[in-house]
Write a protein that holds these residues in place. Structure first.
Motif, PDB file in Angstrom:
ATOM      1  N   UNK A  46      -9.688  43.907  32.622  1.00  0.00           N
ATOM      2  CA  UNK A  46     -10.279  43.289  31.433  1.00  0.00           C
ATOM      3  C   UNK A  46      -9.364  42.222  30.850  1.00  0.00           C
ATOM      4  N   UNK A  47      -8.052  42.447  30.871  1.00  0.00           N
ATOM      5  CA  UNK A  47      -7.107  41.450  30.369  1.00  0.00           C
ATOM      6  C   UNK A  47      -7.148  40.172  31.179  1.00  0.00           C
ATOM      7  N   UNK A  48      -7.398  40.293  32.473  1.00  0.00           N
ATOM      8  CA  UNK A  48      -7.401  39.124  33.343  1.00  0.00           C
ATOM      9  C   UNK A  48      -8.747  38.410  33.353  1.00  0.00           C
ATOM     10  N   UNK A  49      -9.771  39.073  32.845  1.00  0.00           N
ATOM     11  CA  UNK A  49     -11.132  38.566  32.999  1.00  0.00           C
ATOM     12  C   UNK A  49     -11.324  37.192  32.389  1.00  0.00           C
ATOM     13  N   UNK A  64       0.522  46.442  29.600  1.00  0.00           N
ATOM     14  CA  UNK A  64      -0.278  45.501  28.822  1.00  0.00           C
ATOM     15  C   UNK A  64       0.589  44.392  28.245  1.00  0.00           C
ATOM     16  N   UNK A  65       1.697  44.763  27.607  1.00  0.00           N
ATOM     17  CA  UNK A  65       2.582  43.759  27.012  1.00  0.00           C
ATOM     18  C   UNK A  65       3.122  42.825  28.090  1.00  0.00           C
ATOM     19  N   UNK A  66       3.550  43.364  29.215  1.00  0.00           N
ATOM     20  CA  UNK A  66       4.084  42.520  30.288  1.00  0.00           C
ATOM     21  C   UNK A  66       3.029  41.550  30.801  1.00  0.00           C
ATOM     22  N   UNK A  76      -8.488  40.182  22.932  1.00  0.00           N
ATOM     23  CA  UNK A  76      -9.749  40.806  22.521  1.00  0.00           C
ATOM     24  C   UNK A  76      -9.930  40.813  21.010  1.00  0.00           C
ATOM     25  N   UNK A  77      -8.960  40.294  20.280  1.00  0.00           N
ATOM     26  CA  UNK A  77      -8.994  40.367  18.822  1.00  0.00           C
ATOM     27  C   UNK A  77     -10.032  39.400  18.266  1.00  0.00           C
ATOM     28  N   UNK A  78     -11.002  39.917  17.527  1.00  0.00           N
ATOM     29  CA  UNK A  78     -12.041  39.096  16.878  1.00  0.00           C
ATOM     30  C   UNK A  78     -12.112  39.523  15.425  1.00  0.00           C
TER      31      UNK A  78
END
Length: 429
Positions: free
Chosen positions: A207-210, A312-314, A413-415
């Motif tokens: 999801x982070x890479x999407x 996640x942080x990395x 993802x922050x909205x």
């Protein structure tokens, strides 16, 4: 052990040269431009009417008001222009978007006339050239339309189509492979046996890479066996520009990633970064002259810690900026905002820089009000779920106080509901 800045510099230096391709507008949505685009045509392409009505040539151009009564000598329709020039005292019927002929002073809306067919009566209190859109008033030939790195959004695609740009140069997305290592890992629908855990990193990282624009291809779970790890890394490196491996990068007897990667041709550039979480981060490259890729460019490998917060942080600090740079993103590091702590935080490791998860509780004078979340353990997903982003506290600090200012990096993802002005107060890097 190196600093965060040193690690970021090394990664940036080894980023792959992005491929480029010419694609049709129909295929271009979501890509980023690989070159600046200039207008090959003017927009509008000709003087045209913004109203249904009459294009008129007043007999006395210095007079205002009227009333006027002019002879109607023809019509200009959208796609079927009037063939000729207007003389003083003449008018033509005209449709919205139709060519305004030479000699016309202005366009009179039909509702301001008597609607005549052979002669038209009206008063005119408007200005010269009223209701006329001029050739090139929006874009002249040669004007810049979009810069390299611009995202091909629906409005931009529409602009390019309106200017006759049929093909655009875009960055080809890098391909990413993801390997999650650990004999204890099982799928989300498995019945857990003693000692097993579910493979959450697969879902977090995909999801982070999407939204980076990269293509996520090869995905595999790998047991903690040296031979299996080496074989999986070798296969992934042949299939991808960037390989992400989670777990197996520490110093335990079953941490095989570093040795396995170097066994199949990877060259280590660093292992261990002075940061918390994510200290055992590993970065290496391998020559990639394969049938998949005729370019002389390296395949990159990131060995990420297996704990979810660390992984996640990395990914956010090192991997996402790399992929976004490859695609020409103008702000590869993502969104940041000036912030002020609302409460102190003292769970710091002074020997390392520390990433502290925070929640944004509002904005005052364009400064985010930050509160640390409770669950900051590197193995915990709850803190990530409850936070909006993170701050980076320099090494040497044992405590940070209420009122201290930091830049907060917002998670992709922050909205935020509080961000009513959208980008107000935001900055990018």
């Amino acid at each position: 052990m190196i600093s965060i800045s040193e690690a970021q510099t090394i990664v940036k230096r080894h980023r792959p040269n992005p491929g480029r391709a010419e694609v049709s507008l129909a295929e271009a949505a979501g890509h980023r431009l690989a070159e600046d685009v200039a207008a090959p045509e003017p927009m509008p392409a000709f003087d045209n009417s913004s109203m249904d009505g009459y294009a008129v040539a007043l007999p006395d151009r210095d007079s205002a008001g009227g009333p006027w009564e002019l002879a109607v000598v023809g019509e200009s329709q959208a796609g079927d222009p009037y063939n000729g020039a207007l003389q003083a005292g003449e008018a033509i019927k005209i449709s919205t978007g139709a060519v305004v002929p030479t000699g016309a002073d202005r366009v009179i809306p039909i509702e301001d006339t008597d609607g005549g067919s052979e002669r038209v009566r009206f008063r005119d209190d408007g200005s010269p050239h009223a209701n006329v859109r001029f050739e090139g008033e929006e874009v002249a030939v040669g004007d810049g339309v979009a810069e390299r790195g611009a995202l091909l959004t629906p409005p931009l695609l529409g602009r390019l189509a309106s200017l006759g740009v049929a093909q655009v140069p875009v960055y080809e997305p890098p391909t990413v492979a993801l390997l999650t290592t650990g004999s204890e890992l099982v799928g989300v629908d498995a019945d857990l046996q003693p000692g097993q855990i579910r493979d959450a990193n697969r879902y977090v990282l995909t999801a982070l890479l999407d939204d980076t624009g990269a293509t996520l291809g090869h995905i595999e779970s790998v047991p903690d066996r040296r031979g299996d790890t080496a074989d999986s890394i070798d296969r992934a490196a042949d299939a991808a520009d960037v390989v992400l491996v989670t777990g197996g990068v520490s110093v335990g007897p079953h941490d095989h990633v570093k040795g396995a990667a170097e066994e199949v041709g990877f060259e280590r550039h660093f292992w261990k970064v002075r940061q918390k979480p994510g200290k055992p981060l590993y970065f290496a490259t391998r020559d990639a002259a394969t049938e998949r890729d005729t370019l002389e460019r390296d395949t990159l490998l990131f060995g990420l810690p297996g704990n979810p917060f660390s992984a996640t942080i990395s990914t956010v600090v090192y991997v996402r900026p790399l992929l976004r740079r490859c695609l020409g993103h103008p702000h590869p590091k993502g969104r940041r905002m000036n912030g002020r702590l609302a409460s102190p935080y003292d769970r710091l490791a002074p020997d390392r820089a520390q990433f502290v998860l925070v929640r944004v509780d509002g904005v005052e004078d364009e400064i985010a009000i930050l509160r640390s979340v409770e669950k900051q353990g590197s193995h915990m997903l709850a803190g990530l779920h409850e936070s909006d982003g993170f701050i980076r506290v320099p090494a040497g600090r044992e405590r940070i106080e209420a009122g201290d200012h930091f830049d907060v990096t917002l998670f992709p993802w922050h909205a935020p509901d509080w961000d009513v002005s959208r980008e107000r107060g935001m900055k990018h890097s």
